[in-house]
Structures are given as C-alpha cells and as structure tokens.
Design an enzyme around this catalytic site. Structure first.
Site, PDB file in Angstrom:
ATOM      1  N   HIS A 114       5.141 -11.350   3.343  1.00 58.01           N
ATOM      2  CA  HIS A 114       5.698 -10.334   2.465  1.00 58.01           C
ATOM      3  C   HIS A 114       6.831 -11.003   1.678  1.00 58.01           C
ATOM      4  CE1 HIS A 114       8.042  -6.705   1.465  1.00 58.01           C
ATOM      5  NE2 HIS A 114       6.980  -5.985   1.771  1.00 58.01           N
ATOM      6  N   ASP A 191       8.567 -12.030  11.305  1.00 60.27           N
ATOM      7  CA  ASP A 191       8.595 -10.715  10.677  1.00 60.27           C
ATOM      8  C   ASP A 191       7.653  -9.813  11.479  1.00 60.27           C
ATOM      9  OD1 ASP A 191       8.302  -8.455   9.175  1.00 60.27           O
ATOM     10  OD2 ASP A 191       7.606  -9.460   7.352  1.00 60.27           O
ATOM     11  N   GLN A 194       5.122  -5.358  10.503  1.00 62.02           N
ATOM     12  CA  GLN A 194       3.755  -4.847  10.504  1.00 62.02           C
ATOM     13  C   GLN A 194       3.125  -4.862  11.887  1.00 62.02           C
ATOM     14  OE1 GLN A 194       2.486  -3.374   7.815  1.00 62.02           O
ATOM     15  NE2 GLN A 194       0.919  -2.779   9.259  1.00 62.02           N
ATOM     16  N   LYS A 217       8.585   1.971   9.439  1.00 63.64           N
ATOM     17  CA  LYS A 217       7.152   1.725   9.671  1.00 63.64           C
ATOM     18  C   LYS A 217       6.779   2.065  11.116  1.00 63.64           C
ATOM     19  CE  LYS A 217       6.841  -2.192   6.464  1.00 63.64           C
ATOM     20  NZ  LYS A 217       6.550  -1.595   5.181  1.00 63.64           N
ATOM     21  N   CYS A 357       3.614  -6.524  -2.305  1.00 65.62           N
ATOM     22  CA  CYS A 357       4.752  -7.433  -2.102  1.00 65.62           C
ATOM     23  C   CYS A 357       4.289  -8.766  -1.534  1.00 65.62           C
ATOM     24  CB  CYS A 357       5.810  -6.807  -1.203  1.00 65.62           C
ATOM     25  SG  CYS A 357       6.540  -5.345  -1.900  1.00 65.62           S
TER      26      CYS A 357
END
Lengths: 402, 140
Positions: A114, A191, A194, A217, A357
């Site tokens: 991202h 990261d 997600q 999220k 993104c």
C-alpha cells in the site's frame, strides 16, 4: 456461525451488500455503545487529572491498550496508539529511520505495498541518500523466498512488507522475510492493516520488529490505530511529535521524555477511539478465530467459484482460495472498473474501484486500475449471490456480447 | 437509482465509438486531462485556425462516461468558433449543475444524454473531464 448482520446497525438495511471492508469496516452496535458509554460516564483528559473521573478515563485508555496487547501477542508498553496504520509507519520512518538509515543503505520494499508502506520509505531514502529496492511478485502474484533473497542483503536496513496485500489478498512469507532480514541486521516493518481482521496474530512469536494496524479495518472507529515496536527499539528511538504528555520534565532549555509508549503519544489522545477498539477486539474474541476464518474462507470459496463461471472476468493473483484473505481484485473485460462499480451500486452492491493505493503494483500488473470485492465477518452468502448476480450483467449492460 | 439514466444508449454507444479517437494532423494545441483519483486520462488535440476549431480528437483511456463525454463533446464543438464553443461548454456545466433551461438543453444536442450524471455526484468528475480540458485548451 450465526448471521451477524443485525449486530451492525448500518447493515440492518437488507438492500445493502457491503463488500468494501478492505477499505473500511462497518461497526457492531457494541462498539458504538462503548464509545457512547465512555463519553457519557468516563470522559476526562487521561493521565492528567487528580479527580476520580480523570482516573476513569486513564483506566479506560490503559485497559484498551492491555486488550490490544492480548489480541496481538505483545506487551502493553510495546503498543503506541496512533490514528491509523499510515501514521504508525510514518512514525517509524521519522524516528527510527532518521537515526538508523544513512547514505548508501538500502530499504527493501515489496512492490505490492500500500502507498502507506512505500511512500514514507521513498521520502526517507531521498532525504538520506539511501536506495529503495523493490521485490516483485511471481506470475501467480506471490512473493517467493528467492525474490526475498535477491533483494535483501548486507546493505538492507529495513524490509517493508504487508502480511496480506490489500490488492491481491495473498499472504506474504513474513516468517522467511523476518529471518532473512535479521540475518543481515535489518528490521522488518510489517503492515498488518489487511491481515489483522482476518487471522490471529502473535507478534512475539512472529518476531517482527515493527507492525502497523488500523482500527477502522478491524470493526473499530475511524481515527484509532496501533504501532507495535519491539521494546528495545522503541526505547532507543527519539520521539515523533512533541508537546504535552510525551515528556517527563521540561525546562527552559530542554526536556526529558516520558517512558515508552507514551513518549510517542503527544497531546490529548483519542480515548473514545481506544475504547471503541477494545470493544471491537472483544467482539472478535467472542466470535472466535475458528468461526471467523471458517466463515470468511467459505465466502471466499463461494465467490471465486461463482466468478470463475462468469465469462470475461480476470481475477488477479493466485485464484486458489487458500492463503487468500478477505480480498478479490478483478477486472471485467472491456469495462472500466468505475463503470462496474456504478452498475453494481445500482443493485446495492458496494465494491471498490481504482488503484487501491497501490499504483506501482497496478503498473506491474499492467492494468492501471481494477475492481475489488472484500469481506468481513458480517457478510453473508446472500451478499455473495447479489454480487455475482449483478456482475453477470455488467458486460451485456454496457453493450458487449457476453 | 435508475442506472439507464446514466448509462443510456447514447452513452454506451459513444463510449465504444472510435470516430474521434485519433491524433489531429497539424494540431495547434494538445492538452492532457487527468482525474487523479480514478485514473481517467485523456489527451485532447485541436487544430484551431482563424478562431475556428477545424479539427479535434482525443486519445487515452478511462471509464465509459469519461470516454463517451469526450466523444460527444467533439461531436458538438468541432467546426464551431472558439467563442461558440466556450458558450456551449458553459451550457454543459450548467446542465451538470442542474441549472439548465429546456432551450439550452436542446443546444447541447446528443451531449444532453449526460444530464443524468447530475444526480450521481461520484461520477460528475468523469463527465466533466473532457469539457474542462477543452476549456483550458481554448484559453491557451
């Protein structure tokens, strides 16, 4: 698993088929209630007041951090509250990065990152005279060990990697990346924005150095996020934003910093958001990972199967539903993703269209943009059927023979 | 939402039309227009001589609405004087804002097919891209 739609006030509208959880999730009533309850019964500026109400606000904040630490398998003091994963990663780039990256060093970045785990490293490299080196997916959209080995070397200072790509939905070989990075003395910025909504995490077991998450999220309100950092790293890092509450003492010509993690939490923090995050975590813990992963894997399988039966659909990344989490990116032949999204919207089906993104990945795939359907715990077979039913009509609607 | 108000026949047909999708020979102005958020990207080429748009064409890629709009715009403006074209562009913007009279709407010919976009705020930027690019090109 029982149907969860009714736990989520916005989804009680049965005409809505929300398939954009990878962009932001919806919120269960218990999260909304917890935030409201905090403001109605415990709101004051935490860590400051002497009175009992202020203590309640402080406790609410501390308990939220403890819940998050339990959820992520780390210590309380290793979690910094931020606004979102983007801020978490920037915090690392501005503090750890400025001290530890120098001219000639390299930062290894997966091209599927991202923008939030890419642009901060581009800027840091530019400022320091360091180089960003990219790792690329293979023809199945997977990051291989060979590719990790091609890029990670003695010059690497940091490896930036999403556990699950927000476009491809595929699990990255994070254990291998961490092992290879540590062999050359580099740290790993993971990261988890997600991945965290879809799989249990244990950051200590994983052994990563930094991890970033967004609450929104994860069924928590917008505006609350987390940075995990190994204690030794956080302790040695200079502060990020400076001002109130991040100090231990201030004199006319200098200041000393508060202990980790509050060294990184300048100004009045979003306790309402923290409380909401805690409620969201407790909601997920109550559902249980076994039920969550089973339910989401079932929807994924059903959806991929249905899409494979529709002519003119291309799914990006390995179409095997195993090791794919929450996300399906695809295109409809001859039809622009924005038109697909508008046509599905008319049937109440909400999907994302655009570059997600992740422009360098789009360039790499040679597509520029695509559609993305993504799932959360509240989605139902009916949501998938509505999506497939609407998708089936897109090409003929736009005047193309199917 | 009535989807056919947006994707009517004029729009779906024009989105696939190749008629104006070409470079312009001896072009006097070439200008790129981009919607950064959704990636619609067109390059408008014009040959303006003695205050008249002699020829116009466009290249690039984007959604059906952006492509149909570029095609319909060139249909309407090719052969017109710059002054007339600017007036019609303003009329088009009035339509998108929902402030147009029936007489003005008639002047827009087939481009009036984009009227339904006025009720879909998320797609307005797609419809106006070509027209903003043309306006800027004519001011150059």
């Amino acid at each position: 698993m029982r149907e969860l739609r009714d736990d989520f006030p916005i989804l009680r509208d049965r005409s809505l088929h929300y398939l954009d959880t990878a962009a932001t999730s919806q919120h269960p009533e218990c999260v909304l209630d917890a935030v409201r309850n905090y403001y109605e019964t415990a709101n004051a500026n935490p860590h400051r007041g002497v009175y009992e109400l202020a203590q309640r606000a402080t406790d609410a904040s501390d308990e939220a951090r403890a819940a998050a630490a339990r959820f992520l398998g780390c210590d309380d003091r290793e979690l910094v509250f931020t606004r979102n994963a983007t801020e978490s990663i920037n915090l690392v780039a501005y503090t750890w990065g400025r001290v530890n990256v120098a001219a000639g060093d390299e930062i290894a970045v997966y091209v599927a990152e991202h923008h939030s785990n890419m642009v901060p490293w581009q800027r840091l490299a530019l400022e320091k005279g360091a180089a960003v080196r990219y790792m690329y997916p293979d023809e199945h959209g997977r990051l291989t060990e060979a590719e990790l080995r091609r890029v990670i070397n003695e010059k690497t200072r940091l490896v930036a990697l999403a556990q699950v790509s927000n476009v491809l939905g595929l699990l990255a070989p994070v254990e291998k990346a961490i092992e290879l990075a540590h062999q050359v003395g580099a740290v790993v910025m993971l990261d988890c924005a997600q991945s965290a909504p879809h799989m249990p995490l244990n950051l200590h077991e994983l052994g990563c150095d930094f991890a970033a998450l967004s609450g929104h999220k994860l069924y928590a309100p917008m505006g609350i996020g987390l940075l995990y950092g190994r204690f030794e790293l956080l302790d040695a890092m200079p502060p990020f934003l400076s001002g109130g509450d991040m100090i231990s003492s201030v004199h006319e010509y200098g200041a000393a910093w508060a202990d980790v993690p509050r060294k990184f939490e300048a100004g009045t923090v979003d306790v309402g958001g923290q409380v909401g995050l805690r409620a969201a975590i407790e909601y997920m813990e109550k559902l249980g990972w076994e039920a969550i992963t089973k339910h989401e894997a079932h929807l994924m399988e059903l959806c991929l199967e249905g899409m494979a039966a529709i002519p003119g659909i291309t799914v990006y990344g390995d179409a095997d539903p195993r090791e794919r989490y929450g996300v399906i990116s695809f295109n409809v032949e001859d039809v622009h993703p924005h038109d697909v999204a508008s046509i599905l919207d008319a049937d109440g089906v909400c999907i994302r269209a655009g570059h997600h993104c992740a422009q360098p990945l789009m360039d790499r795939l040679g597509i520029g943009r695509c559609c993305r359907a993504s799932f959360g715990v509240y989605n139902t077979e009916e949501d998938v059927r509505s999506f497939l039913g609407s998708l089936k009509n897109v090409r003929s609607f736009m005047g193309y023979g199917s | 939402m009535d989807l056919r108000a947006i994707y009517n026949q004029v729009i779906t047909e024009n989105s696939r039309s190749k008629e104006h999708r070409h470079p312009v020979e001896g072009c006097t102005c070439s200008l790129e227009g981009v919607n950064p958020s959704c990636g619609d990207d067109i390059t408008l080429q014009l040959r303006v001589k003695d205050g008249v748009i002699e020829d116009a064409g466009f290249l690039g890629a984007g959604c059906a609405i952006s492509q149909a709009s570029a095609s319909l715009m060139i249909d309407l403006l090719k052969g017109r004087t710059v002054e007339e074209a600017k007036r019609l562009i303003d009329t088009f913007f009035k339509m998108i804002k929902g402030e147009i009279s029936p007489e003005e709407l008639e002047e827009l010919e087939d481009a009036a097919a984009l009227q339904g976009i006025a009720h879909t705020p998320a797609r307005v930027k797609c419809a106006v891209l070509a027209w903003h690019t043309m306006e800027e090109a004519l001011d150059k």
